[in-house]
Design a protein around this motif. Structure first.
Motif, PDB file in Angstrom:
ATOM      1  N   ASP A  61       3.936  -3.703   4.474  1.00 31.68           N
ATOM      2  CA  ASP A  61       3.925  -4.434   3.197  1.00 31.68           C
ATOM      3  C   ASP A  61       2.485  -4.657   2.736  1.00 31.68           C
ATOM      4  O   ASP A  61       2.161  -4.487   1.551  1.00 31.68           O
ATOM      5  CB  ASP A  61       4.646  -5.777   3.338  1.00 31.68           C
ATOM      6  CG  ASP A  61       6.159  -5.616   3.434  1.00 31.68           C
ATOM      7  OD1 ASP A  61       6.656  -4.526   3.101  1.00 31.68           O
ATOM      8  OD2 ASP A  61       6.828  -6.581   3.869  1.00 31.68           O
ATOM      9  N   PHE A  62       1.612  -5.051   3.675  1.00 28.05           N
ATOM     10  CA  PHE A  62       0.201  -5.267   3.333  1.00 28.05           C
ATOM     11  C   PHE A  62      -0.435  -3.951   2.877  1.00 28.05           C
ATOM     12  O   PHE A  62      -1.205  -3.910   1.904  1.00 28.05           O
ATOM     13  CB  PHE A  62      -0.556  -5.826   4.535  1.00 28.05           C
ATOM     14  CG  PHE A  62      -2.008  -6.095   4.257  1.00 28.05           C
ATOM     15  CD1 PHE A  62      -2.430  -7.335   3.797  1.00 28.05           C
ATOM     16  CD2 PHE A  62      -2.971  -5.099   4.454  1.00 28.05           C
ATOM     17  CE1 PHE A  62      -3.773  -7.584   3.529  1.00 28.05           C
ATOM     18  CE2 PHE A  62      -4.312  -5.334   4.187  1.00 28.05           C
ATOM     19  CZ  PHE A  62      -4.713  -6.581   3.725  1.00 28.05           C
ATOM     20  N   ALA A  63      -0.116  -2.861   3.591  1.00 30.86           N
ATOM     21  CA  ALA A  63      -0.690  -1.560   3.245  1.00 30.86           C
ATOM     22  C   ALA A  63      -0.259  -1.119   1.847  1.00 30.86           C
ATOM     23  O   ALA A  63      -1.051  -0.513   1.106  1.00 30.86           O
ATOM     24  CB  ALA A  63      -0.277  -0.520   4.281  1.00 30.86           C
ATOM     25  N   LYS A  64       0.984  -1.422   1.467  1.00 30.50           N
ATOM     26  CA  LYS A  64       1.461  -1.062   0.127  1.00 30.50           C
ATOM     27  C   LYS A  64       0.757  -1.876  -0.944  1.00 30.50           C
ATOM     28  O   LYS A  64       0.432  -1.365  -2.028  1.00 30.50           O
ATOM     29  CB  LYS A  64       2.976  -1.285   0.042  1.00 30.50           C
ATOM     30  CG  LYS A  64       3.797  -0.268   0.820  1.00 30.50           C
ATOM     31  CD  LYS A  64       5.288  -0.588   0.764  1.00 30.50           C
ATOM     32  CE  LYS A  64       6.083   0.387   1.608  1.00 30.50           C
ATOM     33  NZ  LYS A  64       7.538   0.058   1.616  1.00 30.50           N
ATOM     34  N   GLU A  65       0.503  -3.156  -0.654  1.00 30.70           N
ATOM     35  CA  GLU A  65      -0.140  -4.048  -1.625  1.00 30.70           C
ATOM     36  C   GLU A  65      -1.650  -3.830  -1.700  1.00 30.70           C
ATOM     37  O   GLU A  65      -2.285  -4.201  -2.701  1.00 30.70           O
ATOM     38  CB  GLU A  65       0.156  -5.503  -1.254  1.00 30.70           C
ATOM     39  CG  GLU A  65       1.630  -5.873  -1.378  1.00 30.70           C
ATOM     40  CD  GLU A  65       1.932  -7.232  -0.759  1.00 30.70           C
ATOM     41  OE1 GLU A  65       0.976  -7.912  -0.305  1.00 30.70           O
ATOM     42  OE2 GLU A  65       3.131  -7.602  -0.703  1.00 30.70           O
ATOM     43  N   HIS A  66      -2.234  -3.230  -0.637  1.00 28.20           N
ATOM     44  CA  HIS A  66      -3.682  -3.002  -0.575  1.00 28.20           C
ATOM     45  C   HIS A  66      -3.951  -1.550  -0.168  1.00 28.20           C
ATOM     46  O   HIS A  66      -4.444  -1.290   0.947  1.00 28.20           O
ATOM     47  CB  HIS A  66      -4.335  -3.971   0.415  1.00 28.20           C
ATOM     48  CG  HIS A  66      -4.087  -5.407   0.132  1.00 28.20           C
ATOM     49  ND1 HIS A  66      -2.936  -6.057   0.541  1.00 28.20           N
ATOM     50  CD2 HIS A  66      -4.837  -6.333  -0.534  1.00 28.20           C
ATOM     51  CE1 HIS A  66      -2.981  -7.323   0.155  1.00 28.20           C
ATOM     52  NE2 HIS A  66      -4.123  -7.511  -0.511  1.00 28.20           N
ATOM     53  N   PRO A  67      -3.618  -0.597  -1.039  1.00 24.46           N
ATOM     54  CA  PRO A  67      -3.787   0.825  -0.679  1.00 24.46           C
ATOM     55  C   PRO A  67      -5.226   1.176  -0.340  1.00 24.46           C
ATOM     56  O   PRO A  67      -6.156   0.801  -1.050  1.00 24.46           O
ATOM     57  CB  PRO A  67      -3.308   1.560  -1.940  1.00 24.46           C
ATOM     58  CG  PRO A  67      -3.378   0.546  -3.038  1.00 24.46           C
ATOM     59  CD  PRO A  67      -3.118  -0.768  -2.405  1.00 24.46           C
ATOM     60  N   GLY A  68      -5.388   1.879   0.786  1.00 26.84           N
ATOM     61  CA  GLY A  68      -6.706   2.341   1.216  1.00 26.84           C
ATOM     62  C   GLY A  68      -7.555   1.304   1.907  1.00 26.84           C
ATOM     63  O   GLY A  68      -8.680   1.610   2.327  1.00 26.84           O
ATOM     64  N   GLU A  69      -7.045   0.078   2.074  1.00 21.81           N
ATOM     65  CA  GLU A  69      -7.851  -0.981   2.708  1.00 21.81           C
ATOM     66  C   GLU A  69      -7.740  -0.976   4.232  1.00 21.81           C
ATOM     67  O   GLU A  69      -8.709  -1.309   4.927  1.00 21.81           O
ATOM     68  CB  GLU A  69      -7.450  -2.359   2.166  1.00 21.81           C
ATOM     69  CG  GLU A  69      -7.939  -2.623   0.755  1.00 21.81           C
ATOM     70  CD  GLU A  69      -7.769  -4.079   0.357  1.00 21.81           C
ATOM     71  OE1 GLU A  69      -7.692  -4.950   1.258  1.00 21.81           O
ATOM     72  OE2 GLU A  69      -7.694  -4.345  -0.854  1.00 21.81           O
ATOM     73  N   GLY A  79       5.204   5.515   1.965  1.00 23.81           N
ATOM     74  CA  GLY A  79       4.592   5.259   0.673  1.00 23.81           C
ATOM     75  C   GLY A  79       3.334   4.419   0.720  1.00 23.81           C
ATOM     76  O   GLY A  79       2.943   3.824  -0.296  1.00 23.81           O
ATOM     77  N   VAL A  80       2.666   4.348   1.867  1.00 25.18           N
ATOM     78  CA  VAL A  80       1.433   3.570   1.980  1.00 25.18           C
ATOM     79  C   VAL A  80       0.228   4.504   1.963  1.00 25.18           C
ATOM     80  O   VAL A  80       0.378   5.728   1.996  1.00 25.18           O
ATOM     81  CB  VAL A  80       1.422   2.716   3.268  1.00 25.18           C
ATOM     82  CG1 VAL A  80       2.640   1.806   3.309  1.00 25.18           C
ATOM     83  CG2 VAL A  80       1.373   3.605   4.512  1.00 25.18           C
ATOM     84  N   LYS A  81      -0.967   3.911   1.926  1.00 25.66           N
ATOM     85  CA  LYS A  81      -2.193   4.707   1.958  1.00 25.66           C
ATOM     86  C   LYS A  81      -3.203   4.032   2.864  1.00 25.66           C
ATOM     87  O   LYS A  81      -3.507   2.844   2.708  1.00 25.66           O
ATOM     88  CB  LYS A  81      -2.767   4.830   0.539  1.00 25.66           C
ATOM     89  CG  LYS A  81      -3.997   5.715   0.454  1.00 25.66           C
ATOM     90  CD  LYS A  81      -3.662   7.158   0.783  1.00 25.66           C
ATOM     91  CE  LYS A  81      -4.911   8.047   0.658  1.00 25.66           C
ATOM     92  NZ  LYS A  81      -4.627   9.430   1.096  1.00 25.66           N
ATOM     93  N   PHE A  82      -3.722   4.796   3.850  1.00 25.51           N
ATOM     94  CA  PHE A  82      -4.730   4.291   4.772  1.00 25.51           C
ATOM     95  C   PHE A  82      -6.091   4.910   4.475  1.00 25.51           C
ATOM     96  O   PHE A  82      -6.186   5.951   3.822  1.00 25.51           O
ATOM     97  CB  PHE A  82      -4.362   4.632   6.226  1.00 25.51           C
ATOM     98  CG  PHE A  82      -3.032   4.121   6.677  1.00 25.51           C
ATOM     99  CD1 PHE A  82      -2.756   2.757   6.683  1.00 25.51           C
ATOM    100  CD2 PHE A  82      -2.045   4.995   7.125  1.00 25.51           C
ATOM    101  CE1 PHE A  82      -1.525   2.277   7.108  1.00 25.51           C
ATOM    102  CE2 PHE A  82      -0.819   4.534   7.551  1.00 25.51           C
ATOM    103  CZ  PHE A  82      -0.550   3.173   7.538  1.00 25.51           C
TER     104      PHE A  82
END
Length: 338
Positions: A158-166, A190-193
């Motif tokens: 959930d955090f990764a979705k709300e803060h993409p690339g963080e 659907g997340v971004k690292f």
């Protein structure tokens, strides 16, 4: 009796000389044949080098060192483990493939042998090697520091979705199996690292412990020690079933209902492709016996490393299947640089 003519004497000398040369030639041939056979029968006559293409501390290195210690008793020679790092594993793999095919250089193959060629990071494939044995098979696991704000994998995603690339996700090198594990997790959820590469899983885990990265997708074995010590927390196992190394950690699908189709990592041993079969078979027998050693199995269990032993023929099938899988997966993920 008629005296022998000069021409007759000359003919006798020529015939005698040819006979001597023939006998000498036969002697040399026999000696060479005997020495050749004896050389293989006496193998090994000096220490064997085992190349590990990653830094010390990761699952590949731990397995290699434990197996070297177990197998050398069956070869009556030391097995010297050397870490050849660089290029996400490509430096060590190239050195192993280009070594002399005399049996004195063995390479501990990681799954990256079947990913790096499709990324344009390795100019050879598994076909440059002669497989002798597979040793283990491990899944991916999502692990964070114990003091991280995420208690569950759902909170993490959930955090990764709300803060993409963080979220900084460490891996074992660009194109490594654990890099692909994180990318497929992105694709499936659907997340971004932000992907941070290291020269092996060991350095990536060290970076997590020091706070340089926020998470790693490496195997349970590579974090188990720190999880047991309370320094790290594994949020999920990315596999069909829970890991024996961390049985209390649920799978990703158990917690989220999301199934991410990702192959786990494997490791095994190989020699250069031109190594004589007799020598390859002798090495295979010693290393497979080594996997049955009690001390080796305890090391694998204590470190949470999955044990899966296959002979060279079956390992060759695994190599081809993995190579073909990533030939399709990597372009689909948009990672191919070829």
């Amino acid at each position: 009796m008629k005296p022998i003519s000069k021409r007759g004497v000359r003919a006798i000398w020529i015939a005698s000389g040819l006979a001597v040369l023939f006998i000498i030639g036969i002697g040399y041939w026999y000696s060479g044949s005997l020495n050749s056979n004896t050389g293989e029968a006496d193998f090994p006559e000096k220490p064997i080098t085992l190349i590990v293409p990653y830094a010390a501390g990761g699952g590949t290195d731990i397995t290699a060192r434990a197996l070297a210690k177990a197998a050398e008793k069956y070869l009556n020679q030391p097995i010297i483990v050397v870490n050849r790092t660089g290029g996400g594993g490509s430096v060590g793999l190239m050195e192993g493939a280009n070594a002399k095919g005399d049996g004195y250089t063995v390479t501990f193959l990681p799954a990256e042998l079947t990913t790096l060629p499709h990324l344009g990071l390795l100019p050879i494939t598994y076909e440059a090697f002669k497989p002798i044995a597979q040793t283990n098979f491990d899944p991916s696991a999502i692990t964070v520091r114990a003091e991280a704000p995420w208690q569950t994998v759902n909170e993490f995603l959930d955090f990764a979705k709300e803060h993409p690339g963080e979220i900084k996700m460490g891996n074992a090198g660009t194109g490594s199996i654990w890099h692909l594990a994180a990318v497929t997790l992105e694709q499936g959820t659907g997340v971004k690292f932000a992907h941070i590469p290291f020269e092996g899983a060991g350095p990536a885990v060290s970076a997590l412990l020091s706070g340089f990265v926020d998470a790693v997708p490496v195997s349970p074995a590579e974090v188990k020690k720190y999880v047991d010590e309370g320094k790290l927390r594994t949020l999920a196992i990315n596999a069909d079933k829970r890991s024996e190394a961390l049985p209390g950690v649920p799978t990703l699908e158990e917690q989220t209902g999301i199934y991410v189709n990702f192959t786990s990592t494997w490791r095994g041993l190989a020699v250069p492709k031109d190594t004589p079969n007799e020598i390859a078979d002798l090495l295979a027998a010693a290393f497979i016996k080594g996997t049955e050693d009690g001390e080796f199995r305890v090391t694998m269990q204590l470190n949470g490393l999955g044990l899966l032993v296959k002979d060279g023929k079956d390992f060759a099938k695994q190599l081809k299947e993995s190579h073909d899988l990533f030939a399709k997966m990597i372009p689909e993920l948009g990672l191919s640089r070829k």
